[in-house]
Every structure is written in C-alpha cells, then in structure tokens.
Design a protein around this motif. Structure first.
Motif, PDB file in Angstrom:
ATOM      1  N   UNK A  42       0.799  -1.214   0.000  1.00 56.24           N
ATOM      2  CA  UNK A  42       0.000   0.000   0.000  1.00 56.24           C
ATOM      3  C   UNK A  42       0.831   1.262   0.000  1.00 56.24           C
ATOM      4  N   UNK A  43       2.141   1.117  -0.068  1.00 57.36           N
ATOM      5  CA  UNK A  43       3.035   2.270  -0.090  1.00 57.36           C
ATOM      6  C   UNK A  43       2.928   2.926  -1.465  1.00 57.36           C
ATOM      7  N   UNK A  44       2.766   4.268  -1.485  1.00 59.79           N
ATOM      8  CA  UNK A  44       2.628   4.942  -2.777  1.00 59.79           C
ATOM      9  C   UNK A  44       3.873   4.801  -3.646  1.00 59.79           C
ATOM     10  N   UNK A  45       3.638   4.518  -4.898  1.00 60.04           N
ATOM     11  CA  UNK A  45       4.693   4.509  -5.900  1.00 60.04           C
ATOM     12  C   UNK A  45       4.361   5.638  -6.853  1.00 60.04           C
ATOM     13  N   UNK A  46       5.301   6.538  -7.048  1.00 56.87           N
ATOM     14  CA  UNK A  46       5.055   7.657  -7.955  1.00 56.87           C
ATOM     15  C   UNK A  46       5.851   7.478  -9.220  1.00 56.87           C
ATOM     16  N   UNK A  47       5.319   8.043 -10.282  1.00 57.83           N
ATOM     17  CA  UNK A  47       5.953   7.959 -11.580  1.00 57.83           C
ATOM     18  C   UNK A  47       5.636   9.248 -12.329  1.00 57.83           C
ATOM     19  N   UNK A  48       6.481   9.624 -13.239  1.00 57.58           N
ATOM     20  CA  UNK A  48       6.212  10.807 -14.055  1.00 57.58           C
ATOM     21  C   UNK A  48       7.283  11.820 -13.803  1.00 57.58           C
ATOM     22  N   UNK A  49       7.283  12.792 -14.441  1.00 59.51           N
ATOM     23  CA  UNK A  49       6.385  13.445 -15.369  1.00 59.51           C
ATOM     24  C   UNK A  49       6.592  12.866 -16.774  1.00 59.51           C
ATOM     25  N   UNK A  50       5.553  12.928 -17.594  1.00 57.82           N
ATOM     26  CA  UNK A  50       5.590  12.346 -18.916  1.00 57.82           C
ATOM     27  C   UNK A  50       5.440  13.418 -19.994  1.00 57.82           C
ATOM     28  N   UNK A  51       6.536  14.030 -20.416  1.00 56.27           N
ATOM     29  CA  UNK A  51       6.446  15.104 -21.403  1.00 56.27           C
ATOM     30  C   UNK A  51       5.966  14.639 -22.773  1.00 56.27           C
ATOM     31  N   UNK A  52       5.969  13.335 -23.006  1.00 49.13           N
ATOM     32  CA  UNK A  52       5.516  12.843 -24.311  1.00 49.13           C
ATOM     33  C   UNK A  52       3.994  12.805 -24.426  1.00 49.13           C
ATOM     34  N   UNK A  53       3.288  13.165 -23.357  1.00 48.89           N
ATOM     35  CA  UNK A  53       1.825  13.200 -23.419  1.00 48.89           C
ATOM     36  C   UNK A  53       1.376  14.113 -24.543  1.00 48.89           C
ATOM     37  N   UNK A  54       0.332  13.719 -25.221  1.00 53.48           N
ATOM     38  CA  UNK A  54      -0.176  14.509 -26.336  1.00 53.48           C
ATOM     39  C   UNK A  54      -1.184  15.550 -25.883  1.00 53.48           C
ATOM     40  N   UNK A  55      -1.857  15.284 -24.780  1.00 54.03           N
ATOM     41  CA  UNK A  55      -2.864  16.203 -24.259  1.00 54.03           C
ATOM     42  C   UNK A  55      -2.803  16.191 -22.744  1.00 54.03           C
ATOM     43  N   UNK A  56      -3.270  17.285 -22.149  1.00 57.43           N
ATOM     44  CA  UNK A  56      -3.343  17.323 -20.702  1.00 57.43           C
ATOM     45  C   UNK A  56      -4.509  18.196 -20.266  1.00 57.43           C
ATOM     46  N   UNK A  57      -4.975  17.947 -19.056  1.00 56.69           N
ATOM     47  CA  UNK A  57      -6.095  18.662 -18.475  1.00 56.69           C
ATOM     48  C   UNK A  57      -5.575  19.916 -17.798  1.00 56.69           C
ATOM     49  N   UNK A  58      -6.166  21.091 -18.106  1.00 50.93           N
ATOM     50  CA  UNK A  58      -5.707  22.333 -17.489  1.00 50.93           C
ATOM     51  C   UNK A  58      -6.734  22.935 -16.529  1.00 50.93           C
ATOM     52  N   UNK A  59      -7.945  22.429 -16.550  1.00 52.53           N
ATOM     53  CA  UNK A  59      -8.948  22.921 -15.617  1.00 52.53           C
ATOM     54  C   UNK A  59     -10.280  22.236 -15.852  1.00 52.53           C
ATOM     55  N   UNK A  60     -11.207  22.483 -14.921  1.00 49.18           N
ATOM     56  CA  UNK A  60     -12.515  21.859 -15.053  1.00 49.18           C
ATOM     57  C   UNK A  60     -13.578  22.671 -14.327  1.00 49.18           C
ATOM     58  N   UNK A  61     -14.807  22.433 -14.716  1.00 46.37           N
ATOM     59  CA  UNK A  61     -15.996  22.941 -14.032  1.00 46.37           C
ATOM     60  C   UNK A  61     -16.885  21.746 -13.743  1.00 46.37           C
ATOM     61  N   UNK A  62     -17.546  21.761 -12.624  1.00 49.92           N
ATOM     62  CA  UNK A  62     -18.642  20.831 -12.381  1.00 49.92           C
ATOM     63  C   UNK A  62     -19.873  21.710 -12.301  1.00 49.92           C
ATOM     64  N   UNK A  63     -20.834  21.404 -13.142  1.00 54.16           N
ATOM     65  CA  UNK A  63     -22.054  22.200 -13.211  1.00 54.16           C
ATOM     66  C   UNK A  63     -23.261  21.303 -12.961  1.00 54.16           C
ATOM     67  N   UNK A  64     -24.339  21.915 -12.520  1.00 56.11           N
ATOM     68  CA  UNK A  64     -25.601  21.216 -12.283  1.00 56.11           C
ATOM     69  C   UNK A  64     -26.642  21.933 -13.114  1.00 56.11           C
TER      70      UNK A  64
END
Length: 134
Positions: A69-91
């Motif tokens: 259960x110990x966290x394993x971290x990986x990254x950063x992945x500059x080869x990503x083609x897209x990334x999320x920069x923000x979001x809205x949750x609306x109702x």
C-alpha cells in the motif's frame, strides 16, 4: 443533472507551450477576467458546483499502490499529447445546457483577444452505479 466540463490542451501547442504566463500581460488579464465573469454568471444562475484550474503537467505525478500500500510515484511524462488544465462541475437541467456552457468556456480569449476555441470534454457525473449493477 451534473456534468464535468474538462478543458484540455494539446502538449507543445506553439502559443501555449509555456502556458498562459507567456502571453502579454493584457491578454492574461483579459483571459482571467473572462473566466471570473463566466464563473460568476454560472454561480448566479445556480449552475456552478465547482471550478478549478490545474497546475501544469510538469508538476504532475502518477501514483499507484505498491505491494504494502506504499505509494509509488511515476512521471512526469512530457511525451503526453494532451493534458487537463482545468474543469468545471455544473448542475444543469439538460445535456444541451451543458453543451452551451462548454461552448461559452471554449470561447475564452487568448493572445490578441482571439477566442481560443479550446476543446471542452463534457461528461455526466454519475451519482452511483447503474441500477442494473446495484
């Protein structure tokens, strides 16, 4: 009906590769002003649940649980083609209204005041598993 509107960006896009901070100051101010007014309108309409901008991908880590259960971290992945920069949750009352809100967010001004026309992914937020799986 709740929806998440996810604002994404293609990695390496010329005008965005260094983020909004590479824009002229007046363009940054116009963009931020648009977003603040947009969020205020959604809040006043009773449609805004949450909205957040995200740090740039060079600060991201992928995390998974290791054997104990110990966290394993990986990254950063500059080869990503897209990334999320923000979001809205609306109702909102309908998917069509969610699409209208997404189109408005997409038109945020960028360098020179031109609309960015960013792709906004719209997905319904589910309140639980489908009935057939309960």
């Amino acid at each position: 009906m709740k929806f998440i509107l996810m604002m994404g960006m293609k990695a390496g896009k010329e005008s965005m590769s260094k983020g909004i901070m590479s824009w002229p100051k007046q363009d940054i101010q116009a963009h931020i002003g648009f977003m603040m007014a947009f969020n205020k309108q959604l809040k006043e309409a009773g449609e805004l649940v949450s909205a957040e901008g995200l740090a740039w991908p060079d600060q991201a880590k992928l995390v998974r649980a290791g054997e104990d259960g110990i966290p394993i971290t990986d990254g950063v992945f500059p080869e990503s083609k897209e990334f999320l920069i923000g979001y809205w949750i609306i109702d909102v009352e309908s998917p069509e209204r969610a699409y209208q809100v997404a189109a408005r967010a997409s038109s945020a001004p960028g360098p020179g005041g031109a609309p960015l026309n960013m792709p906004i992914e719209v997905r319904q937020v589910m309140s639980g598993p489908p009935e057939e799986l309960q």
